[in-house]
Design a protein around this motif. Structure first.
Motif, short mmCIF file in Angstrom:
data_model
loop_
_atom_site.label_atom_id
_atom_site.label_comp_id
_atom_site.label_asym_id
_atom_site.label_seq_id
_atom_site.Cartn_x
_atom_site.Cartn_y
_atom_site.Cartn_z
N THR A 155 61.61 -36.42 -17.43
CA THR A 155 62.15 -37.48 -18.30
C THR A 155 63.66 -37.30 -18.47
O THR A 155 64.12 -36.20 -18.77
CB THR A 155 61.45 -37.43 -19.68
OG1 THR A 155 60.04 -37.58 -19.47
CG2 THR A 155 61.95 -38.53 -20.59
N VAL A 156 64.41 -38.38 -18.32
CA VAL A 156 65.87 -38.29 -18.42
C VAL A 156 66.29 -38.19 -19.89
O VAL A 156 65.87 -39.00 -20.72
CB VAL A 156 66.55 -39.50 -17.75
CG1 VAL A 156 68.07 -39.44 -17.92
CG2 VAL A 156 66.19 -39.55 -16.27
N CYS A 157 67.07 -37.17 -20.18
CA CYS A 157 67.53 -36.90 -21.56
C CYS A 157 69.04 -36.74 -21.58
O CYS A 157 69.68 -36.68 -20.53
CB CYS A 157 66.88 -35.62 -22.08
SG CYS A 157 65.08 -35.75 -22.26
N GLY A 158 69.59 -36.68 -22.79
CA GLY A 158 71.03 -36.49 -22.92
C GLY A 158 71.36 -35.74 -24.20
O GLY A 158 70.59 -35.77 -25.16
N LYS A 182 66.92 -43.93 -16.58
CA LYS A 182 67.40 -43.39 -15.31
C LYS A 182 68.72 -42.65 -15.50
O LYS A 182 69.46 -42.90 -16.44
CB LYS A 182 67.64 -44.55 -14.33
CG LYS A 182 66.39 -45.25 -13.88
CD LYS A 182 66.68 -46.32 -12.85
CE LYS A 182 67.12 -47.61 -13.50
NZ LYS A 182 67.01 -48.78 -12.61
N ASN A 183 68.99 -41.75 -14.56
CA ASN A 183 70.31 -41.13 -14.46
C ASN A 183 71.04 -41.89 -13.35
O ASN A 183 70.73 -41.75 -12.18
CB ASN A 183 70.15 -39.65 -14.11
CG ASN A 183 71.49 -38.93 -13.99
OD1 ASN A 183 72.51 -39.56 -13.70
ND2 ASN A 183 71.48 -37.62 -14.19
N GLY A 185 75.29 -40.07 -13.22
CA GLY A 185 75.62 -39.19 -14.35
C GLY A 185 75.55 -39.85 -15.71
O GLY A 185 75.85 -39.22 -16.73
N LYS A 186 75.18 -41.13 -15.76
CA LYS A 186 75.02 -41.81 -17.04
C LYS A 186 73.54 -41.98 -17.36
O LYS A 186 72.73 -42.23 -16.45
CB LYS A 186 75.70 -43.19 -17.01
CG LYS A 186 77.22 -43.12 -16.91
CD LYS A 186 77.83 -42.61 -18.21
CE LYS A 186 79.34 -42.45 -18.12
NZ LYS A 186 79.91 -41.89 -19.37
N MET A 187 73.18 -41.86 -18.63
CA MET A 187 71.79 -42.03 -19.08
C MET A 187 71.59 -43.50 -19.42
O MET A 187 72.20 -44.01 -20.37
CB MET A 187 71.55 -41.15 -20.31
CG MET A 187 70.14 -41.24 -20.88
SD MET A 187 69.94 -40.14 -22.33
CE MET A 187 68.21 -40.48 -22.70
N VAL A 188 70.73 -44.19 -18.67
CA VAL A 188 70.61 -45.64 -18.80
C VAL A 188 69.15 -46.06 -18.94
O VAL A 188 68.32 -45.76 -18.08
CB VAL A 188 71.23 -46.36 -17.57
CG1 VAL A 188 71.11 -47.88 -17.73
CG2 VAL A 188 72.69 -45.95 -17.38
N THR A 189 68.84 -46.75 -20.03
CA THR A 189 67.51 -47.33 -20.23
C THR A 189 67.62 -48.82 -19.96
O THR A 189 68.27 -49.54 -20.71
CB THR A 189 67.02 -47.09 -21.67
OG1 THR A 189 67.02 -45.68 -21.93
CG2 THR A 189 65.61 -47.64 -21.87
N PRO A 190 67.01 -49.31 -18.87
CA PRO A 190 67.13 -50.74 -18.58
C PRO A 190 66.40 -51.56 -19.64
O PRO A 190 65.36 -51.15 -20.16
CB PRO A 190 66.44 -50.90 -17.22
CG PRO A 190 66.28 -49.51 -16.68
CD PRO A 190 66.19 -48.62 -17.86
#
Lengths: 243, 243
Positions: free
Chosen positions: B186-189, B228-229, B232-237
């Protein structure tokens, strides 16, 4: 430098805007946005060049903003509230790989959860969920599960897009779902036209909320089990007084 | 008129502050707040009278702000981020009935969910939950249930207060709980020192986040299944591209 600012303007008036948002608009060559939001900002910057599009043209609008930035203009794309919360920031990053020279800067703003809460009192001083009732981009069964899970976990809930012409009964449907878990006396609130003409707010019970009309200019707040109506204000205690 | 403004100053710098917050500070007789937040604002208003208190003195601080307002001074109580999200707005309204002459005005600000999201990309363009990992005022089993329920409902999650000296391993514990439901990929930040010296951000997987050190100046973001990554950016469509 090819630069695109994606800016949240807050509720709409200058006083709810951040200094960074103001500067990004003042400094750009072309202001881009949904017609309604551009109209909120334009009177503050009467000489600014503008590219505006209608609703449901999100992909076109973001594509155009990136193309204009690619051409060498400094572009500011405005969103109401926060550009990162149900705003255009995500779509811009999805399209960005085709415009590798454009530098993107997200400028956050005050979202309706915050500005609506301030109007109602202090409903969000503890954990909460933010859920949109629009099923245009999300299947209704997912929305239903999010409502149920959030209520069962004792989260306060903020509802964005609680209703529209096409979805006139959605707030009622959501309240019916929530009342499977929460008592009808749960303290709730509704904020209308935040920071704009006709601004108002009302604290009421979940059962009353069920029979209240809402539209797309409303933000709705569902309290948790500790939320109180204190002299007409919706207040969720954080618990400091128990320490 | 006896007036108390409860103001969210945003991350800390002038550029993240709203015009309304600035005016409420500029126009008050006495600035009240937790020492650390007063220190962020004070250089912008060097001549302002100040009443500051240490951490864990929340009730004293709010009581004092109301007393000072009652005495006829115009008071501005500052909070970092938004004064209504884990801020002092709730406690002020809880204490307010003893000060019926004091008019209270909440001025909202940009909360760390918004400012941290802007730093990381666009993680919050869809439904999400905001959960504090501090168990000082909330039993841990409630926090655990909120994490599980939110993840199961497909909400993105923002963690406030992910760790402190006393709670050094809380982020690790939270990640272990979340990994019962969510895949380790899971993509996190993680956003650090937002809007202050040492500002930084990092996009990583949930499994990597588990082994990352955090402190009280961090805000943590857990993506949903679509996050998604992108470069390098964390993006939730939000889903606009599927319409």
């Amino acid at each position: 430098m090819k630069k695109l600012y994606v800016v949240g303007i807050g509720p709409g008036e200058k006083e709810g805007m951040t200094f960074a948002a103001w500067e990004a608009i003042a400094g750009c060559d072309i202001l881009v946005g949904y017609t309604k939001y551009v109209e909120l900002v334009k009177p503050l910057f009467p000489d600014k060049a503008v590219f505006q599009t209608g609703m449901m043209k999100e992909v076109d609008r973001c594509q155009k903003a990136l193309e204009l930035a690619q051409s060498g203009k400094t572009i500011t794309l405005v969103c109401s509230g926060d550009s990162g919360i149900y705003g255009m920031a995500g779509l811009i990053y999805e399209l960005a790989p085709s415009f590798p020279e454009v530098e993107i800067k997200i400028v956050s703003g005050v979202t309706a959860a915050s500005s609506g809460a301030a109007l109602l009192g202090a409903p969000l001083t503890h954990d909460f969920a933010v859920i949109s009732l629009s099923d245009l981009l999300t299947p209704w069964d997912k929305i239903e599960k999010r409502l149920i899970n959030s209520a069962e976990a004792g989260l306060s809930i903020v509802l964005y897009n609680p209703a529209s012409h096409r979805r006139a009964d959605y707030l009622q449907r959501a309240c019916d779902i929530l009342m499977r878990v929460l008592p009808g006396e749960t303290v709730c609130g509704i904020a209308r036209n935040i920071g704009r003409d006709g601004e108002s707010s009302q604290v009421l019970t979940l059962a009353q909320l069920r029979d209240t009309e809402a539209d797309m200019f409303c933000t709705v707040f569902i309290g948790n089990e500790t939320t109180k109506n204190i002299d007409g204000k919706m207040v969720t205690p954080r618990g400091y007084r128990n320490v």
